[in-house]
Design an enzyme around this catalytic site. Structure first.
Site, PDB file in Angstrom:
ATOM      1  NE  ARG A 336      -2.210  -1.668   3.529  1.00 38.84           N
ATOM      2  CZ  ARG A 336      -2.454  -1.558   4.833  1.00 38.84           C
ATOM      3  NH1 ARG A 336      -3.323  -0.667   5.259  1.00 38.84           N
ATOM      4  NH2 ARG A 336      -1.842  -2.327   5.703  1.00 38.84           N
ATOM      5  CG  ASP A 403       7.494 -16.393   6.485  1.00 38.13           C
ATOM      6  OD1 ASP A 403       7.082 -16.511   5.322  1.00 38.13           O
ATOM      7  OD2 ASP A 403       7.521 -15.296   7.083  1.00 38.13           O
ATOM      8  CG  HIS A 406       7.611 -13.382   3.543  1.00 41.50           C
ATOM      9  ND1 HIS A 406       6.991 -13.557   4.762  1.00 41.50           N
ATOM     10  CD2 HIS A 406       7.265 -12.149   3.108  1.00 41.50           C
ATOM     11  CE1 HIS A 406       6.309 -12.460   5.047  1.00 41.50           C
ATOM     12  NE2 HIS A 406       6.449 -11.584   4.064  1.00 41.50           N
TER      13      HIS A 406
HETATM   14 ZN   LIG Z   1       5.125  -9.958   3.553  1.00 46.21          ZN
END
Ligand SMILES: [Zn+2]
Length: 488
Positions: A336, A403, A406
């Site tokens: 964003r 992780d 990602h």
């Molecule tokens: Zn992320």
């Protein structure tokens, strides 16, 4: 917890074994490119043209000057961007730029082996080991995401496929694990005894598609259940009684397409009370209400715009919004406005380029003018790979831990940047009441020239990841063929 139930206790799959594999890899890369002093080579190698160090003339890559920095990382460009106003947001951004710049410029290579363009190689062995290890018992805090179990199946299997790993050994454990998660009324829950949910069903069905195990899905029940989620205003709820948002629309249309389910609404669908007869009725209008004044698409009408997909849209406004999401100087994407770069948006925003290029009916390489593929590749390879010889996995940014989520979306981002996807606009979008539009994609790998522009070698390339389904292209085609006759 272990996300997968195993039928056997195959020692080849233990973490210990994976670590041993990493150790073997470590030994083979002992003299990797970042060491200053090279070992002397054979005795015949020292008597040519007065080379001061025997053998060095045989290794031009190690004696060459560093490749020049790309334009967006040169001092003159960096000096163009500054904020006079100091806010929490600008401070956070300055901190991220500071942590990324040494990696982006090659000042800190984290001990990685470098490719012929001076960027770190994709650490495929380590990333694969990291993903395999997600199917082993996980630390206790993971119990909090037990209801997200199917996401692990999907992230891991899709990530491994992007790396070209064999996922076949996981097929039977996956089937055994997800069968009890399917509810007789249709859809999958996140864990045993849980209500069916769009997100968990989407992840389960993608994992089953990758593993060539879609026969597990009760397609008729899924069609009925999706009918209960379709709303009179055209959108979809995430579960019965849950929120209505754009994820519901995307997940539902993905499932309807991959399973080749009828677009005709089931007779008992609530949406029929508003005169709707098909899953796609009023869907375009509903999505158009999610587009905001910024140009991006929000999760629901009146919310803030967030990384997502086009049609029934103000495409120029969306294009402007997407283009502004690539951050300077990092080169990755933010989700964003005024947010920080994050590797997962390499897919959520990076994956939109193939779609919008098709919507604009432009040749796919024209998207080079819309976004900087090389900058995304550089961000992912330099900042998002976990360092450490035994460690792997990919991460949001250098100050975070890797992780599975990602790792997959970083690998998908590499696929979007490296490969070229084309949409066949002449192919049918529906057939016999089914949605075919998302099956009309084709892909090709980069040319030598494109690889040079991107700064990648052959071993840094990932397999094609489908821009809509985010699974291997071949798995999508297999699903299309499997249910081609359309019977329920
Ligand atoms: Zn992320």
């Amino acid at each position: 917890m272990s996300p997968l139930v195993r039928k056997d206790d195959d020692p080849r799959n233990t973490l210990e074994e994976l670590l041993q594999q990493s150790r073997i890899e470590e030994l083979t890369s002992e003299h990797d490119g970042y060491e200053d002093v090279e070992p002397a080579h054979s005795s015949t190698a020292h008597d040519f043209n007065g080379h001061p160090f025997p053998g060095n003339h045989l290794q031009p890559a190690r004696t060459q000057a560093k490749p020049p920095l790309p334009p967006w990382l040169q001092a003159a460009t960096l000096g163009l961007f500054h904020e006079d106003l100091t806010t929490t947001t600008t401070q956070a951004q300055a901190k991220v730029t500071k942590e990324c710049l040494p990696h982006l410029t090659g000042q800190d290579t984290s001990g990685f082996e470098l490719n012929s363009h001076g960027l770190p190689h994709l650490r495929r062995t380590q990333h694969a080991a990291f993903l395999h290890a997600q199917f082993e018992p996980l630390p206790a805090p993971y119990v909090a995401i037990d209801a997200s179990r199917p996401w692990f199946f999907y992230w891991v299997l899709s990530g491994l496929s992007a790396l070209g790993e064999d996922i076949n050994p996981y097929r039977e454990p996956l089937i055994a694990t997800v069968r009890p998660l399917q509810n007789p009324t249709g859809g999958f829950g996140g864990g045993h005894g849980q209500l069916s949910h769009c997100a968990c069903s989407y992840a389960t069905i993608l994992a089953l598609t990758i593993a060539d195990a879609l026969h597990v899905v009760d397609r008729r029940a899924t069609w009925h259940w999706l009918g209960t989620l379709k709303q009179p205003d055209g959108g979809f709820r995430m579960a019965i009684g849950a929120e209505e948002d754009i994820r519901g629309a995307y997940c539902a249309m993905t499932m309807l397409t991959l399973l080749n389910l009828p677009l005709e609404l089931p007779p008992d669908s609530l949406a029929r009370t508003a005169g709707l007869t098909r899953f796609t009725d009023k869907l375009g209008e509903w999505i158009s209400h999610c587009q905001t004044y910024e140009g991006g698409i929000a999760g629901a009408p009146t919310n803030e715009a967030h990384g997502a997909i086009p049609r029934y849209l103000d495409v120029p406004a969306l294009l402007a919004w997407l283009a502004a999401r690539q951050t300077q100087p990092e080169g990755g994407f933010q989700g964003r406005q005024e947010k920080l770069v994050d590797a997962c948006y390499s897919h959520w925003v990076g994956g939109c380029w193939a779609l919008i290029t098709a919507a604009l009916q432009q040749p796919p390489r024209n998207s080079a003018a819309l976004w900087n593929r090389a900058a995304l590749v550089r961000y992912l390879l330099t900042c998002c790979q976990q360092p450490g010889k035994k460690k792997g996995g990919m991460r949001d940014k250098p100050s975070t831990r890797p992780d599975a989520y990602h790792t997959l979306y970083s690998l998908a981002g590499l696929s979007h940047a490296q490969n070229v996807f084309t949409y066949n606009a002449r192919a049918p979008t529906t057939g016999e009441g089914r949605s075919l539009a998302a099956f009309n994609w084709a892909a090709r790998g980069p040319s030598k020239e494109e690889m040079r522009e991107l700064g990648v070698d052959e071993e840094d390339l990932v397999n094609f990841v489908h821009p809509v389904f985010v699974i291997p292209m071949a798995a999508v085609e297999r699903a299309r063929q499997e249910f081609e006759d359309g019977t329920l």
